[in-house]
Design a protein around this motif. Structure first.
Motif, short mmCIF file in Angstrom:
data_model
loop_
_atom_site.label_atom_id
_atom_site.label_comp_id
_atom_site.label_asym_id
_atom_site.label_seq_id
_atom_site.Cartn_x
_atom_site.Cartn_y
_atom_site.Cartn_z
N ARG A 35 16.17 -96.71 3.20
CA ARG A 35 17.84 -95.94 3.09
C ARG A 35 18.46 -96.39 3.16
NH1 ARG A 35 13.50 -90.36 2.08
NH2 ARG A 35 12.30 -91.15 0.25
N ALA A 36 18.40 -96.44 4.69
CA ALA A 36 19.57 -97.16 5.56
C ALA A 36 19.69 -98.45 5.70
CB ALA A 36 19.60 -96.44 6.87
N GLY A 37 19.50 -98.89 4.82
CA GLY A 37 20.05 -100.84 4.08
C GLY A 37 18.81 -101.80 5.09
N ALA A 38 17.93 -101.17 6.00
CA ALA A 38 17.71 -102.07 6.69
C ALA A 38 16.73 -102.81 6.20
CB ALA A 38 17.29 -101.72 8.05
N GLU A 39 16.29 -104.50 6.95
CA GLU A 39 15.42 -105.21 6.55
C GLU A 39 14.04 -104.46 6.95
OE1 GLU A 39 13.64 -109.66 6.15
OE2 GLU A 39 15.61 -109.05 7.13
N VAL A 40 13.47 -104.54 6.81
CA VAL A 40 11.81 -104.01 7.82
C VAL A 40 10.80 -104.75 7.85
CG1 VAL A 40 10.19 -101.06 7.50
CG2 VAL A 40 12.32 -101.66 6.59
N VAL A 41 10.24 -105.07 8.60
CA VAL A 41 8.99 -105.76 8.54
C VAL A 41 7.83 -105.46 9.36
CG1 VAL A 41 8.02 -108.07 9.43
CG2 VAL A 41 10.23 -108.36 8.37
N ARG A 42 6.23 -104.70 8.38
CA ARG A 42 5.35 -104.49 8.73
C ARG A 42 4.57 -105.77 9.62
NH1 ARG A 42 1.07 -99.52 6.38
NH2 ARG A 42 3.47 -99.20 5.12
N CYS A 43 4.27 -105.57 11.69
CA CYS A 43 2.88 -106.30 11.93
C CYS A 43 1.96 -105.41 11.56
CB CYS A 43 3.19 -106.77 12.85
SG CYS A 43 2.31 -107.51 14.00
N ASP A 44 1.24 -106.48 10.07
CA ASP A 44 -0.02 -105.36 10.31
C ASP A 44 -0.78 -106.28 11.31
OD1 ASP A 44 -2.69 -105.24 9.38
OD2 ASP A 44 -2.23 -105.70 7.51
N VAL A 45 -1.38 -105.56 12.53
CA VAL A 45 -2.50 -106.23 13.37
C VAL A 45 -3.81 -106.10 13.17
CG1 VAL A 45 -3.41 -105.31 16.18
CG2 VAL A 45 -1.02 -104.23 15.32
N ASP A 46 -4.22 -106.19 12.24
CA ASP A 46 -5.05 -106.41 11.80
C ASP A 46 -5.90 -107.78 10.76
OD1 ASP A 46 -6.88 -104.54 12.84
OD2 ASP A 46 -7.47 -103.02 11.35
N ARG A 47 -3.83 -108.16 10.63
CA ARG A 47 -3.96 -109.61 10.47
C ARG A 47 -3.33 -111.09 10.70
NH1 ARG A 47 -1.81 -109.33 5.27
NH2 ARG A 47 -2.69 -111.44 4.71
N SER A 48 -2.97 -110.02 12.74
CA SER A 48 -1.70 -111.28 12.47
C SER A 48 -2.54 -111.62 13.82
CB SER A 48 -1.29 -110.31 13.43
OG SER A 48 -1.49 -109.32 14.88
N SER A 49 -1.86 -112.34 14.57
CA SER A 49 -2.92 -113.24 15.74
C SER A 49 -2.90 -112.42 16.54
CB SER A 49 -2.03 -114.33 16.30
OG SER A 49 -1.36 -115.38 15.15
N VAL A 50 -3.38 -111.61 17.04
CA VAL A 50 -3.12 -110.22 18.11
C VAL A 50 -5.31 -110.56 17.25
CG1 VAL A 50 -4.52 -108.32 18.62
CG2 VAL A 50 -2.20 -108.58 17.85
N LYS A 51 -5.73 -110.50 16.25
CA LYS A 51 -6.69 -111.13 16.31
C LYS A 51 -7.83 -112.38 16.69
CE LYS A 51 -8.31 -107.29 14.28
NZ LYS A 51 -8.96 -106.54 15.47
N LYS A 52 -6.49 -113.11 16.68
CA LYS A 52 -7.01 -114.87 17.37
C LYS A 52 -6.95 -114.40 19.02
CE LYS A 52 -4.11 -116.75 14.28
NZ LYS A 52 -3.80 -118.11 14.00
N GLY A 53 -6.31 -113.51 19.60
CA GLY A 53 -6.37 -112.98 21.06
C GLY A 53 -4.89 -113.20 21.66
N GLU A 54 -3.91 -112.95 20.88
CA GLU A 54 -2.63 -113.37 21.11
C GLU A 54 -2.52 -111.57 21.83
OE1 GLU A 54 1.44 -114.56 19.98
OE2 GLU A 54 0.80 -113.72 18.50
N SER A 55 -2.20 -111.93 23.06
CA SER A 55 -1.38 -111.18 24.16
C SER A 55 -0.32 -109.73 23.43
CB SER A 55 -0.53 -111.06 25.54
OG SER A 55 0.51 -111.57 25.41
N PHE A 56 -0.41 -108.44 24.13
CA PHE A 56 0.39 -107.76 23.62
C PHE A 56 1.95 -108.33 23.91
CE2 PHE A 56 2.77 -103.86 24.85
CZ PHE A 56 3.11 -103.19 24.04
N VAL A 57 2.06 -108.18 25.25
CA VAL A 57 3.23 -108.85 25.50
C VAL A 57 3.78 -110.53 25.11
CG1 VAL A 57 4.20 -109.87 27.28
CG2 VAL A 57 2.91 -107.94 28.05
N ASP A 58 3.07 -110.91 24.14
CA ASP A 58 3.58 -112.01 23.53
C ASP A 58 3.49 -111.56 21.98
OD1 ASP A 58 3.16 -113.85 25.76
OD2 ASP A 58 0.80 -114.70 24.99
N THR A 59 2.94 -111.29 22.00
CA THR A 59 3.26 -109.93 20.36
C THR A 59 4.70 -109.23 20.40
OG1 THR A 59 0.84 -109.97 20.38
CG2 THR A 59 2.17 -108.95 18.12
N VAL A 60 5.50 -108.73 21.50
CA VAL A 60 6.26 -107.50 21.45
C VAL A 60 6.98 -109.44 21.46
CG1 VAL A 60 7.28 -106.13 22.34
CG2 VAL A 60 5.58 -105.39 22.14
#
Ligand code: CP
Length: 370
Positions: free
Chosen positions: A62-87
């Motif tokens: 509503r305020a005009g930002a671009e919004v991107v949802r990182c779907d953890v279950d379909r992200s590289s977290v599932k391939k073992g990527e760490s929380f730190v690397d993901t952020v």
């Protein structure tokens, strides 16, 4: 410059009041169009959410930002990527703000130490849920015009509740007194005040009748089965018998007491339909206020809250409305005879050690792979 919102414990009274005033101006219908144009918000939720994630998205869009949802279950977290690397990856991809929900207390704090963009805590383990705390404060202040002097009762699984911890800091900083109510197994362990000084306005009891006595606000807390390693109560039915907030037990509180619940509700466990959908319930108003609060938090975190007209205080707005309260949606009248849904039986009982739960357990203990 960007700011992080990690917990209400970290905010001053002035900062909390500023965020509430800002949120109220949006709850009253101020249009945020374009104020976040060119900014990118990314959401990173390692736990399920309906209200928090959707309201952050709505507020940002509503305020005009671009919004991107990182779907953890379909992200590289599932391939073992760490929380730190993901952020760090999300920041490298262009995030101006990252909204994080994580089962580990302190994960957003860790992230805030690694990136330059704003980090907003959307609920971390048993630590805090600061935007929930703000929307709870906003909802009560719209109805009561003040927080100072109110008596607030938090009922249920206080031990595992990040909502309770943010409420504790928010309500006591603004001058309310707080009673934590629940079976001894679900109340925080008593710690020497030298180790952990709780605000003096906080008391605890295992008697629902005593805890609700003269309460202006009753907040029923969700039974956090996913954070309970073993049985903290003999059975959910027995828990409900002694601690459920019902239309009958709500009578222990003041006649005009407000009933809150952060959602999602376990109907028939910590709250019953006759209370949840009754006249004193402001649960739907809490949900609706989530968008205004999260918009205010985004502007504050991105340091553009001062670029707009300063909002009028809640007090001014209340006087103008003749104490009618803010724009609110009517709570649907649902007959108290509505059948209660079956309680989910497959809830995981893993995770969540009992310990010094009022503190942020993390920050030293979180391993990058978590
Ligand atoms: N209260 C709350 O955090 O709800 P969600 O889990 O649906 O976001």
């Amino acid at each position: 410059m960007s700011r992080h919102l990690l917990g209400l414990r970290d905010l001053s009274v002035t900062q909390i009041q500023h965020l509430l005033d800002l949120a109220q101006s949006y709850a009253d219908g101020e249009r945020p169009a374009g104020i976040l144009a060119g900014r990118t918000l990314m959401t990173l939720f390692y736990e399920p959410s309906t209200r928090t994630e959707i309201s952050f998205e709505l507020a940002a869009k509503r305020a005009g930002a671009e919004v991107v949802r990182c779907d953890v279950d379909r992200s590289s977290v599932k391939k073992g990527e760490s929380f730190v690397d993901t952020v760090q990856t999300l920041e490298a991809l262009g995030a101006d703000a990252i909204v994080i929900r994580h089962p580990m207390a302190g994960a957003p704090t860790l992230a805030s130490q690694l990136v330059r963009c704003a980090v907003i805590n959307a609920g971390d383990g048993m630590h805090e849920h600061p935007t929930q705390g703000l929307l709870d404060l906003l909802t009560v202040s719209q109805r009561r015009e003040r927080i100072a002097g109110l008596k607030v009762a938090l009922v249920g699984d206080v031990l595992h509740s990040r909502v309770a911890r943010s409420a504790l800091w928010g309500f006591t900083k603004l001058g309310a007194s707080l009673t934590l109510v629940g079976p001894p197994t679900l109340l925080p362990p008593l710690l020497p005040s030298s180790l952990f000084p709780l605000p003096s306005q906080v008391t605890m009891t295992s008697s629902l009748e005593e805890g609700l006595q003269d309460a202006d606000v009753v907040m029923a807390l969700r039974m956090q089965l996913e954070r309970q390693q073993h049985g903290y109560v003999p059975s959910l039915a027995e828990y409900a018998r002694y601690y459920a907030v019902t239309a009958r037990t709500l009578a222990y509180a003041r006649p005009d007491a407000l009933l809150l619940h952060p959602g999602p509700m376990n109907l028939g466990v910590e709250i019953t339909a006759d209370a949840a959908y009754g006249a004193r319930s402001v649960i739907q108003t809490q949900v609706a206020n989530g968008v205004a609060v999260r918009l205010a938090v985004l502007l504050w975190a991105l340091d553009i809250d001062e670029q707009r007209e300063p909002p009028r205080s809640l007090r001014e707005l209340g006087a103008e409305r003749g104490n009618a309260g803010a724009r609110e949606r009517e709570v649907a009248e649902i007959p108290a005879t509505r059948p209660l849904p079956v309680i989910a039986s497959g809830a995981s009982r893993s995770g969540g050690p009992r310990g010094d739960l009022m503190n942020n357990e993390i920050a030293t203990g979180l391993r990058p792979s978590q």
